[in-house]
Scaffold this motif. Structure first.
Motif, PDB file in Angstrom:
ATOM      1  N   VAL A   1      -9.828   9.078 -98.825  1.00  0.00           N
ATOM      2  CA  VAL A   1     -10.009   8.820-100.251  1.00  0.00           C
ATOM      3  C   VAL A   1      -9.092   7.653-100.603  1.00  0.00           C
ATOM      4  CG1 VAL A   1      -9.817   9.749-102.582  1.00  0.00           C
ATOM      5  CG2 VAL A   1     -10.523  11.237-100.691  1.00  0.00           C
ATOM      6  N   PRO A   2      -9.625   6.523-101.061  1.00  0.00           N
ATOM      7  CA  PRO A   2      -8.788   5.325-101.224  1.00  0.00           C
ATOM      8  C   PRO A   2      -7.540   5.556-102.065  1.00  0.00           C
ATOM      9  CG  PRO A   2     -11.107   4.777-101.507  1.00  0.00           C
ATOM     10  CD  PRO A   2     -11.035   6.273-101.415  1.00  0.00           C
ATOM     11  N   GLU A   3      -7.668   6.345-103.137  1.00  0.00           N
ATOM     12  CA  GLU A   3      -6.518   6.556-104.017  1.00  0.00           C
ATOM     13  C   GLU A   3      -5.468   7.476-103.405  1.00  0.00           C
ATOM     14  OE1 GLU A   3      -9.799   4.983-106.267  1.00  0.00           O
ATOM     15  OE2 GLU A   3      -9.659   6.719-104.934  1.00  0.00           O
ATOM     16  N   TRP A   4      -5.813   8.183-102.319  1.00  0.00           N
ATOM     17  CA  TRP A   4      -4.873   9.117-101.689  1.00  0.00           C
ATOM     18  C   TRP A   4      -4.366   8.599-100.348  1.00  0.00           C
ATOM     19  CZ3 TRP A   4      -7.996  14.322-102.339  1.00  0.00           C
ATOM     20  CH2 TRP A   4      -8.036  14.655-103.702  1.00  0.00           C
ATOM     21  N   THR A   5      -4.524   7.338-100.080  1.00  0.00           N
ATOM     22  CA  THR A   5      -4.213   6.805 -98.757  1.00  0.00           C
ATOM     23  C   THR A   5      -2.803   7.164 -98.312  1.00  0.00           C
ATOM     24  OG1 THR A   5      -5.742   4.965 -99.093  1.00  0.00           O
ATOM     25  CG2 THR A   5      -4.071   4.692 -97.393  1.00  0.00           C
ATOM     26  N   GLU A   6      -1.828   7.028 -99.199  1.00  0.00           N
ATOM     27  CA  GLU A   6      -0.442   7.285 -98.818  1.00  0.00           C
ATOM     28  C   GLU A   6      -0.144   8.774 -98.675  1.00  0.00           C
ATOM     29  OE1 GLU A   6       2.162   5.326-101.490  1.00  0.00           O
ATOM     30  OE2 GLU A   6       1.421   3.309-101.010  1.00  0.00           O
ATOM     31  N   ALA A   7      -1.044   9.631 -99.156  1.00  0.00           N
ATOM     32  CA  ALA A   7      -0.827  11.075 -99.041  1.00  0.00           C
ATOM     33  C   ALA A   7      -1.378  11.636 -97.741  1.00  0.00           C
ATOM     34  CB  ALA A   7      -1.469  11.803-100.227  1.00  0.00           C
ATOM     35  N   TYR A   8      -2.111  10.832 -96.978  1.00  0.00           N
ATOM     36  CA  TYR A   8      -2.641  11.289 -95.695  1.00  0.00           C
ATOM     37  C   TYR A   8      -1.561  11.216 -94.615  1.00  0.00           C
ATOM     38  CZ  TYR A   8      -7.508  11.415 -97.269  1.00  0.00           C
ATOM     39  OH  TYR A   8      -8.678  11.725 -97.900  1.00  0.00           O
ATOM     40  N   MET A   9      -1.788  11.957 -93.546  1.00  0.00           N
ATOM     41  CA  MET A   9      -0.895  11.893 -92.398  1.00  0.00           C
ATOM     42  C   MET A   9      -0.872  10.485 -91.821  1.00  0.00           C
ATOM     43  SD  MET A   9      -0.894  12.212 -88.734  1.00  0.00           S
ATOM     44  CE  MET A   9      -1.779  13.526 -87.929  1.00  0.00           C
ATOM     45  N   ASP A  10       0.320   9.989 -91.498  1.00  0.00           N
ATOM     46  CA  ASP A  10       0.478   8.632 -90.979  1.00  0.00           C
ATOM     47  C   ASP A  10       0.094   8.618 -89.500  1.00  0.00           C
ATOM     48  OD1 ASP A  10       1.076   6.029 -90.522  1.00  0.00           O
ATOM     49  OD2 ASP A  10       3.242   6.202 -90.828  1.00  0.00           O
ATOM     50  N   TYR A  11      -1.183   8.592 -89.263  1.00  0.00           N
ATOM     51  CA  TYR A  11      -1.689   8.670 -87.890  1.00  0.00           C
ATOM     52  C   TYR A  11      -1.272   7.448 -87.078  1.00  0.00           C
ATOM     53  CZ  TYR A  11      -5.076   9.452 -84.124  1.00  0.00           C
ATOM     54  OH  TYR A  11      -5.671   9.650 -82.906  1.00  0.00           O
ATOM     55  N   ASN A  12      -1.369   6.282 -87.657  1.00  0.00           N
ATOM     56  CA  ASN A  12      -1.009   5.057 -86.935  1.00  0.00           C
ATOM     57  C   ASN A  12       0.482   5.000 -86.635  1.00  0.00           C
ATOM     58  OD1 ASN A  12      -3.643   4.077 -86.867  1.00  0.00           O
ATOM     59  ND2 ASN A  12      -3.448   3.069 -88.841  1.00  0.00           N
ATOM     60  N   GLY A  13       1.322   5.481 -87.562  1.00  0.00           N
ATOM     61  CA  GLY A  13       2.759   5.509 -87.318  1.00  0.00           C
ATOM     62  C   GLY A  13       3.120   6.412 -86.155  1.00  0.00           C
ATOM     63  N   LEU A  14       2.457   7.561 -86.069  1.00  0.00           N
ATOM     64  CA  LEU A  14       2.699   8.466 -84.946  1.00  0.00           C
ATOM     65  C   LEU A  14       2.175   7.878 -83.636  1.00  0.00           C
ATOM     66  CD1 LEU A  14       1.801  11.783 -86.777  1.00  0.00           C
ATOM     67  CD2 LEU A  14       4.053  11.178 -85.883  1.00  0.00           C
ATOM     68  N   LYS A  15       1.078   7.152 -83.714  1.00  0.00           N
ATOM     69  CA  LYS A  15       0.565   6.502 -82.504  1.00  0.00           C
ATOM     70  C   LYS A  15       1.534   5.438 -81.995  1.00  0.00           C
ATOM     71  CE  LYS A  15      -3.630   5.169 -81.950  1.00  0.00           C
ATOM     72  NZ  LYS A  15      -4.947   4.542 -82.188  1.00  0.00           N
ATOM     73  N   ARG A  16       2.202   4.739 -82.913  1.00  0.00           N
ATOM     74  CA  ARG A  16       3.172   3.738 -82.480  1.00  0.00           C
ATOM     75  C   ARG A  16       4.336   4.380 -81.724  1.00  0.00           C
ATOM     76  NH1 ARG A  16       1.729   1.255 -87.473  1.00  0.00           N
ATOM     77  NH2 ARG A  16       3.372   2.394 -88.585  1.00  0.00           N
ATOM     78  N   ILE A  17       4.772   5.546 -82.184  1.00  0.00           N
ATOM     79  CA  ILE A  17       5.848   6.243 -81.476  1.00  0.00           C
ATOM     80  C   ILE A  17       5.372   6.688 -80.102  1.00  0.00           C
ATOM     81  CG2 ILE A  17       7.409   8.215 -81.549  1.00  0.00           C
ATOM     82  CD1 ILE A  17       7.360   8.074 -84.568  1.00  0.00           C
ATOM     83  N   LEU A  18       4.132   7.162 -80.020  1.00  0.00           N
ATOM     84  CA  LEU A  18       3.596   7.578 -78.723  1.00  0.00           C
ATOM     85  C   LEU A  18       3.456   6.393 -77.774  1.00  0.00           C
ATOM     86  CD1 LEU A  18       0.867  10.243 -79.660  1.00  0.00           C
ATOM     87  CD2 LEU A  18       3.169  10.604 -78.743  1.00  0.00           C
ATOM     88  N   ARG A  19       3.140   5.229 -78.309  1.00  0.00           N
ATOM     89  CA  ARG A  19       3.095   4.046 -77.451  1.00  0.00           C
ATOM     90  C   ARG A  19       4.491   3.714 -76.921  1.00  0.00           C
ATOM     91  NH1 ARG A  19      -1.126   2.129 -81.019  1.00  0.00           N
ATOM     92  NH2 ARG A  19       0.424   1.173 -82.417  1.00  0.00           N
ATOM     93  N   GLU A  20       5.507   3.974 -77.733  1.00  0.00           N
ATOM     94  CA  GLU A  20       6.885   3.790 -77.283  1.00  0.00           C
ATOM     95  C   GLU A  20       7.195   4.768 -76.151  1.00  0.00           C
ATOM     96  OE1 GLU A  20      10.585   1.815 -77.539  1.00  0.00           O
ATOM     97  OE2 GLU A  20       8.699   1.410 -78.565  1.00  0.00           O
ATOM     98  N   VAL A  21       6.736   6.003 -76.293  1.00  0.00           N
ATOM     99  CA  VAL A  21       6.925   6.991 -75.223  1.00  0.00           C
ATOM    100  C   VAL A  21       6.203   6.553 -73.956  1.00  0.00           C
ATOM    101  CG1 VAL A  21       6.493   9.382 -74.549  1.00  0.00           C
ATOM    102  CG2 VAL A  21       7.232   8.873 -76.875  1.00  0.00           C
ATOM    103  N   MET A  22       5.001   6.026 -74.105  1.00  0.00           N
ATOM    104  CA  MET A  22       4.225   5.585 -72.949  1.00  0.00           C
ATOM    105  C   MET A  22       4.919   4.433 -72.228  1.00  0.00           C
ATOM    106  SD  MET A  22       0.295   4.165 -72.831  1.00  0.00           S
ATOM    107  CE  MET A  22      -0.326   5.654 -73.586  1.00  0.00           C
ATOM    108  N   ARG A  23       5.456   3.486 -73.011  1.00  0.00           N
ATOM    109  CA  ARG A  23       6.156   2.369 -72.384  1.00  0.00           C
ATOM    110  C   ARG A  23       7.397   2.853 -71.626  1.00  0.00           C
ATOM    111  NH1 ARG A  23       4.435  -0.596 -77.080  1.00  0.00           N
ATOM    112  NH2 ARG A  23       6.314   0.064 -78.217  1.00  0.00           N
ATOM    113  N   TYR A  24       8.041   3.860 -72.202  1.00  0.00           N
ATOM    114  CA  TYR A  24       9.217   4.401 -71.520  1.00  0.00           C
ATOM    115  C   TYR A  24       8.808   5.065 -70.208  1.00  0.00           C
ATOM    116  CZ  TYR A  24      13.590   6.890 -70.772  1.00  0.00           C
ATOM    117  OH  TYR A  24      14.756   7.357 -70.233  1.00  0.00           O
TER     118      TYR A  24
END
Length: 810
Positions: free
Chosen positions: A12-35
């Motif tokens: 829902v466009p007006e609720w974008t910031e209220a959704y789970m930060d899926y991309n932010g969590l993926k960035r952390i997982l990419r950090e884990v993968m690189r490690y």
């Protein structure tokens, strides 16, 4: 499509910031993968160690301390999967649950990064839970309001449709609208709490048959008597039956009034002479129809809110499931099942209030507003999504090619006839050209609107919600582009036909017919616009007509965002209004027969030449006055002052155009300079929300939809330049008539382009304001107003209590 893209698309466009930060969590997982990869490659080990020193991680000792203090800690877990993480549930503010996860993995293998991942995961779960619970509570409160409104509606139906009923002999139970919402905050339960049961999430299930007002009195009484004997098997059902009582169904009407929303000219005029925002019931069929329409609209909006909230829950649950599975895949640690148990037991995954309310709201709407026709009711509640048609794309391309070919043919025809070098040809162009510029202005404005829709969709601006379009009927950029190219073909073909009939010596016998071509085109367009048949996007045409009518009656209707946005568009079509006035003069005063434009020799024409130029700004001025009167906001007063100064500038410029005196030129330059300065400031600072000093984006605003900041600076520069071009038009009034007409037409087209650019950033700013307030729904006014002294949730029918209430009312 990958889940990440689908997740972003389904938000829902007006609720974008209220959704789970899926991309932010993926960035952390990419950090884990690189490690993990650095451990497999010794050459990268040293580099990884140096990078890891630069990252600030959360202190794992805090989790250990929290782990020791929590009463929910289970130290007997021996399963390897359960030893990876341990989630503690903390209580805040009495009922608010906060989730904290402690990572139990070994110190090697990137413990700090994985700890940060679960800390981020907990943060998102707590955020989503809090938002979801707040929205559910708001909907529960709205459900109680709708319940009281339905009680009053059913009573009003009885009063209007059965006026002969004897109030003393006709008694029914307290729950008049047995299909009304029975949702109280104390009844909020979840799947884990079975003491109350599902029946208390929505409508009271004690009565399953809605009172049918079309049946005779004896049949209705039998149904009500049957309903009284219907009970609930749960303990709470016994409680409800113990509080049942007999009450006059019409007595509720003694405690309600109709809200005077000033939403019509008559109600506005009455509101000027009456200070009260409420009025007594008149008990007529017209009033009942209006009330039913308002409540029908309110129920549709309420149902859509429930659907969006349910979709919000589903998408976030899916996101948590996906991200934990990604974690398992990358780290080879089995933690998804443990964490998803916590998610499923949270308020987001465990509560079923929304689902229950959805089911019961459907029953209410179908029974009360669709005559028990489920198919018809569901079509209103869930309109079909609009599908893109290949024919629209094909016809748009076809009409585009035809319009370009016709424009080339027109240019060749003018050049072949050498019209621009002959006095007769110049005079002919002065007469015929303004008649067709009306179509050019309309086509250009529609093209800008199509371009805006394309970019609004690209940057996820929820324009259908902002404009208030009915779901499933809004036009996309392809449809608008099709209409604009179709109109361009029609106008170009008419212009070419005019040139051929007037310039060709073999067609002198058709000169009378050629004079009627422009009028025929305008008549055809107006007939299509007002055509009542379901052709050529009838819903959008009627929406446009309704908004234009509300703009014309500006002070008599409440001003909504679509109304003043349309009025702003009309201020850029001053020359189009003057072209329409020319049609009236050309054909109404018989000037077309003289083959010479002598309209300015008529005093009536010159008078309306002033009035027509002022009308769009005057309508906008009245809208500002209406909003200032209702909201008592000084900004609306300043906005009205801006349009008033523009009106003064337009009047002085028009006077100079007709009088051509030096004094008028000085006044025109001064007034135009003041109007341009104030309008430019208002466009950039107020309407676009730019040039904010405290913004994190220098001279812009905090939130931007377009990643390239240079676009905003370019838009501001263009706005200033085009505003100055509008002012520079004053100096062009002393030119030769044909050149002046060409310059005026060019400047008018540039003004339309400026307005198109303004529209994009105006809606972007409005959308971001909605996002900042999580405003994804329209506020629908309810028809009935209850006395504040009356408790709407009474469970006793005591005569003494009634007397007390009557005393308070008196």
């Amino acid at each position: 499509m990958k889940f990440g893209k689908e997740f972003k698309k389904q938000k829902v466009p007006e609720w974008t910031e209220a959704y789970m930060d899926y991309n932010g969590l993926k960035r952390i997982l990419r950090e884990v993968m690189r490690y993990k990869q650095s451990l497999l490659h010794p050459a990268l080990k040293h580099k990884r160690a140096s990078q890891q020193k630069q990252i600030t991680f959360m202190d794992s000792t805090a989790f250990s301390a929290q782990h020791l203090q929590s009463s929910n800690l289970n130290q007997s877990k021996t399963d390897v999967e359960n030893q990876v993480i341990d989630v503690d549930t903390l209580q805040r503010d009495g009922s608010k649950k906060i989730y904290k996860t402690m990572f139990l993995g070994r110190s090697e293998d990137g413990r700090d990064v994985e700890t940060m991942f679960f800390a981020k995961l907990d943060e998102q779960l707590n955020k989503v839970n809090t938002f979801y619970k707040d929205k559910v509570k708001a909907l529960i409160h709205e459900a109680t309001l709708l319940n009281k409104q339905m009680d009053a509606l059913i009573a009003l139906r009885i009063k209007v449709r059965k006026p002969h009923l004897n109030r003393s002999n006709f008694k029914i139970r307290r729950s008049l609208s047995n299909a009304a919402l029975r949702m109280h905050p104390t009844n909020i339960t979840s799947k884990g709490d079975k003491s109350s049961g599902k029946e208390h999430m929505g409508l009271t299930p004690e009565v399953h048959t809605i009172y049918d007002h079309k049946k005779d009195e004896s049949t209705a009484e039998k149904e009500l008597n049957s309903a009284r004997t219907t009970g609930c098997s749960t303990d709470h059902g016994e409680q409800v039956r113990n509080h049942d009582y007999q009450q006059d169904p019409l007595k509720i009407l003694d405690h309600v009034k109709i809200n005077n929303t000033l939403d019509s000219p008559i109600s506005t005029i009455r509101g000027v002479f009456k200070d009260s925002k409420e009025q007594d019931l008149s008990f007529n069929k017209e009033e009942l129809r209006r009330v039913e329409e308002q409540l029908r609209h309110a129920f549709i909006e309420f149902y859509n809110k429930l659907r969006l909230l349910k979709h919000y829950s589903f998408m976030n649950l899916s996101a948590f499931s996906k991200i934990t599975k990604k974690y398992e895949k990358i780290t080879s640690r089995r933690a998804a099942r443990s964490y998803m148990k916590i998610v499923d037991n949270s308020y987001l995954g465990n509560s079923d209030e929304v689902t229950s309310l959805l089911e019961r709201a459907e029953g209410i709407f179908i029974k009360n507003f669709s005559n028990s026709n489920r198919r018809k009711g569901m079509e209103s509640l869930r309109p079909k999504a609009k599908r893109e048609k290949h024919s629209v794309t094909f016809l748009s391309g076809f009409f585009s090619g035809c319009s370009i070919a016709l424009l080339v043919a027109i240019a060749l025809r003018i050049d072949a006839g050498n019209l621009m070098n002959k006095e007769e040809g110049t005079q002919y162009m002065e007469n015929i050209f303004p008649l067709y510029t009306l179509f050019a202005y309309a086509v250009l404005h529609m093209l800008m609107y199509a371009a805006n829709i394309y970019f609004w969709r690209r940057y996820h601006v929820n324009y259908p919600f902002i404009f208030g379009f009915k779901r499933g009927t809004e036009l996309g950029y392809r449809e608008v582009f099709l209409l604009s190219t179709g109109l361009a073909v029609l106008a170009s073909a008419g212009f070419l036909a005019n040139l051929h009939l007037d310039m060709d010596s073999s067609t002198h016998g058709y000169k009378t017919a050629s004079k009627m071509v422009p009028l025929s085109l305008v008549t055809f367009v107006l007939v299509i616009t007002f055509c009542p048949f379901n052709i050529i996007y009838r819903s959008s045409r009627f929406f446009f007509i309704k908004r234009v009518f509300r703009c014309i009656c500006a002070p008599l209707y409440p001003v909504t965002l679509p109304d003043f946005l349309l009025a702003d568009q009309l201020t850029s079509q001053v020359q189009a209004f003057r072209s329409f006035e020319l049609y009236i003069c050309y054909y109404g005063l018989g000037e077309y027969s003289r083959r010479q434009n002598r309209c300015h020799r008529h005093e009536v024409y010159n008078t309306f030449y002033f009035i027509v130029a002022v009308i769009p700004y005057w309508l906008r001025f009245l809208q500002c006055i209406r909003r200032f009167y209702e909201d008592k906001d000084a900004m609306h007063g300043y906005n009205g002052l801006k349009y008033f100064l523009t009106i003064v500038a337009v009047i002085i410029r028009t006077a100079f155009e007709l009088k051509k005196r030096i004094a008028w030129l000085v006044f025109a330059l001064v007034s135009s300079a003041i109007a341009v300065t104030m309008n430019t400031y208002w466009d950039i600072v107020v309407d676009w929300g730019l040039l904010q000093r405290q913004s994190r984006n220098r001279l812009l605003r905090d939130k931007l939809l377009i990643s390239r900041k240079s676009v905003y600076f370019a838009a501001m520069f263009l706005n200033i330049v085009l505003r100055l071009a509008w002012m520079q038009l004053v100096l062009g009034f002393r030119l030769h008539s044909l050149r002046k007409m060409t310059i005026t037409t060019t400047m008018s087209c540039l003004e339309i382009i400026r307005r198109g650019i303004w529209s994009f950033f105006r809606l972007e700013n409005e959308h971001l304001n909605n996002v900042g307030k999580y405003r994804a729904f329209k506020s629908v006014p309810l028809p009935f107003s209850y006395n504040e002294n009356e408790d709407g949730d009474e469970t006793e029918d005591d005569e003494d209590d009634d007397d007390d209430n009557n005393d308070k009312d008196d």
